[in-house]
Design an enzyme around this catalytic site. Structure first.
Site, mmCIF file in Angstrom:
data_model
loop_
_atom_site.group_PDB
_atom_site.id
_atom_site.type_symbol
_atom_site.label_atom_id
_atom_site.label_comp_id
_atom_site.label_asym_id
_atom_site.label_seq_id
_atom_site.Cartn_x
_atom_site.Cartn_y
_atom_site.Cartn_z
ATOM 1 N N CYS A 158 0.848 -1.199 0.000
ATOM 2 C CA CYS A 158 0.000 0.000 0.000
ATOM 3 C C CYS A 158 0.883 1.249 0.000
ATOM 4 C CB CYS A 158 -0.871 -0.005 1.255
ATOM 5 S SG CYS A 158 0.131 -0.011 2.752
ATOM 6 N N CYS B 61 1.640 6.181 8.946
ATOM 7 C CA CYS B 61 0.755 6.330 7.779
ATOM 8 C C CYS B 61 -0.338 7.365 8.102
ATOM 9 C CB CYS B 61 0.119 4.985 7.462
ATOM 10 S SG CYS B 61 -1.133 5.107 6.168
ATOM 11 N N GLU C 286 0.187 -1.598 16.008
ATOM 12 C CA GLU C 286 -0.710 -0.465 15.728
ATOM 13 C C GLU C 286 -1.720 -0.285 16.870
ATOM 14 O OE1 GLU C 286 -2.705 -0.344 11.823
ATOM 15 O OE2 GLU C 286 -4.403 0.530 12.890
ATOM 16 N N SER D 282 2.558 -10.905 9.095
ATOM 17 C CA SER D 282 1.726 -9.816 8.575
ATOM 18 C C SER D 282 0.253 -10.090 8.884
ATOM 19 C CB SER D 282 1.955 -9.698 7.062
ATOM 20 O OG SER D 282 0.892 -9.002 6.472
ATOM 21 N N ASN E 283 -2.474 -8.398 8.001
ATOM 22 C CA ASN E 283 -3.428 -8.296 6.882
ATOM 23 C C ASN E 283 -3.268 -9.461 5.913
ATOM 24 O OD1 ASN E 283 -2.044 -7.173 4.267
ATOM 25 N ND2 ASN E 283 -1.051 -6.178 5.997
ATOM 26 N N SER F 57 2.169 -5.370 2.814
ATOM 27 C CA SER F 57 3.608 -5.156 3.000
ATOM 28 C C SER F 57 4.430 -6.008 2.036
ATOM 29 C CB SER F 57 3.994 -5.462 4.448
ATOM 30 O OG SER F 57 3.511 -6.731 4.830
HETATM 31 S S1 SF4 Z 1 -2.361 -0.830 5.540
HETATM 32 FE FE1 SF4 Z 1 -1.564 0.560 7.125
HETATM 33 S S2 SF4 Z 1 0.154 1.579 6.135
HETATM 34 FE FE2 SF4 Z 1 -1.105 0.701 4.499
HETATM 35 S S3 SF4 Z 1 -2.511 2.336 3.874
HETATM 36 FE FE3 SF4 Z 1 -3.554 1.069 5.416
HETATM 37 S S4 SF4 Z 1 -3.126 2.131 7.327
HETATM 38 FE FE4 SF4 Z 1 -1.654 2.894 5.863
#
Ligand code: SF4
Length: 298
Positions: A12, A93, A123, A216, A218, A260
């Site tokens: 991202c 971010c 986070e 990770s 996500n 990532s």
């Molecule tokens: S995943 Fe995290 S670093 Fe990437 S855009 Fe979303 S908030 Fe920002």
């Protein structure tokens, strides 16, 4: 074998910007990053090659300049770091900042804060360390264990799947019908895009490759989401993890990746799959020719 990519996948803008800032700074001066800039070993190894130190504790910082990662940090953590006399460079971010501001507003307006996310995630620690009282929930048991408050203020870790977030908000409303529940949607747009694209991909695929770091969050969420729509889902960190026995000649193979995961790593996975598909096609043609020849001879 047919290979398709999710419409949205991979790194991202928040992670890309943080990596670019780290590399640009390291060209000028020695740099330590406090915590893992991204949860991806390939990227961390590339940063170390550039001489960037990655430390988990402030006491271990060995340079005058220290970077806070894209995941953000609490004010308390930032102050502690500044008190060491260090230059603090923030790669937080902008969408994590939005989440911090949303949470602060809920608290200021008298809501009891409820964060939907992983308790052990950096986070979430950054969001909660400045708070006196808060709740972190991730499933229906966590919601069932909450005690009643007149006003709940709910927001989420930026990388949580939005359907889970909405489901938990609904459960909270149903469990405490007398309470006021205010929800601010802080799930970031890149996460939503990747989740939605992963669902579409999994529906079309016989097998799905989710490319991303072992730690990770996500990426793990993408694996879970794809598994709801496709029975064969594999999490790989790099092309080296791929196994020939996972695939059949007629498969549609979908590729998605966490926020990532660098483009180059996704490219290597796709390249491996295309080469394997080409080899299988040649083998299959040879087998067919051999069979046809044998049949004619007979
Ligand atoms: S995943 Fe995290 S670093 Fe990437 S855009 Fe979303 S908030 Fe920002």
């Amino acid at each position: 074998m047919k290979i398709i990519r999710a419409e949205h996948l991979g790194m991202c803008f928040g992670v890309k910007d943080a990596v670019a800032l780290a590399l640009e700074t390291a060209r000028r001066e020695p740099l330590t990053i406090l915590g893992d800039l991204v949860h991806n070993e390939t990227v961390l190894a590339e940063l170390r090659v550039e001489g960037i130190r990655i430390e988990q504790k402030p006491a271990a910082i060995g340079t005058q300049t220290v970077m806070i990662t894209a995941h953000g940090a609490s004010e308390r953590r930032m102050d502690e770091t500044r008190k060491l006399g260090l230059n603090v460079l923030e790669a937080t971010c902008p969408l994590v900042r939005v989440a911090h501001r949303s949470l602060a507003r809920l608290v200021r307006e008298g809501f009891h804060p409820v964060i939907i996310g992983r308790r052990d995630h950096v986070e979430v620690r950054g969001m909660t360390e400045d708070l006196v009282e808060y709740e972190i929930v991730l499933d229906k048991e966590d919601v069932a264990n909450l005690r009643e408050r007149p006003r709940f203020g709910v927001m989420a870790q930026t990388t949580q799947p939005i359907d889970r977030v909405r489901r938990l908000v609904q459960m909270l409303r149903e469990r405490f019908p007398q309470s006021e529940v205010r929800f601010i949607d802080t799930v970031c747009q890149p996460t939503k895009q990747r989740q939605n694209a992963a669902i579409e991909l999994a529906k079309q695929s016989d097998v799905v490759m989710v490319v991303g770091g072992a730690h990770s969050n996500n990426t793990h969420e993408l694996v879970k989401t794809c598994s709801r729509f496709c029975r064969r889902v594999y999490h790989v960190q790099t092309a080296a993890d791929l196994r020939e026995e996972w695939f059949c000649e007629t498969d549609i193979v979908g590729i998605t990746a966490g926020t990532s995961t660098p483009d180059a790593v996704i490219g290597e996975v796709e390249h491996w799959l295309r080469e394997f598909a080409a080899r299988m096609a040649v083998q299959s043609n040879q087998t067919r020719e051999t069979y046809e020849q044998a049949f004619q001879v007979a």
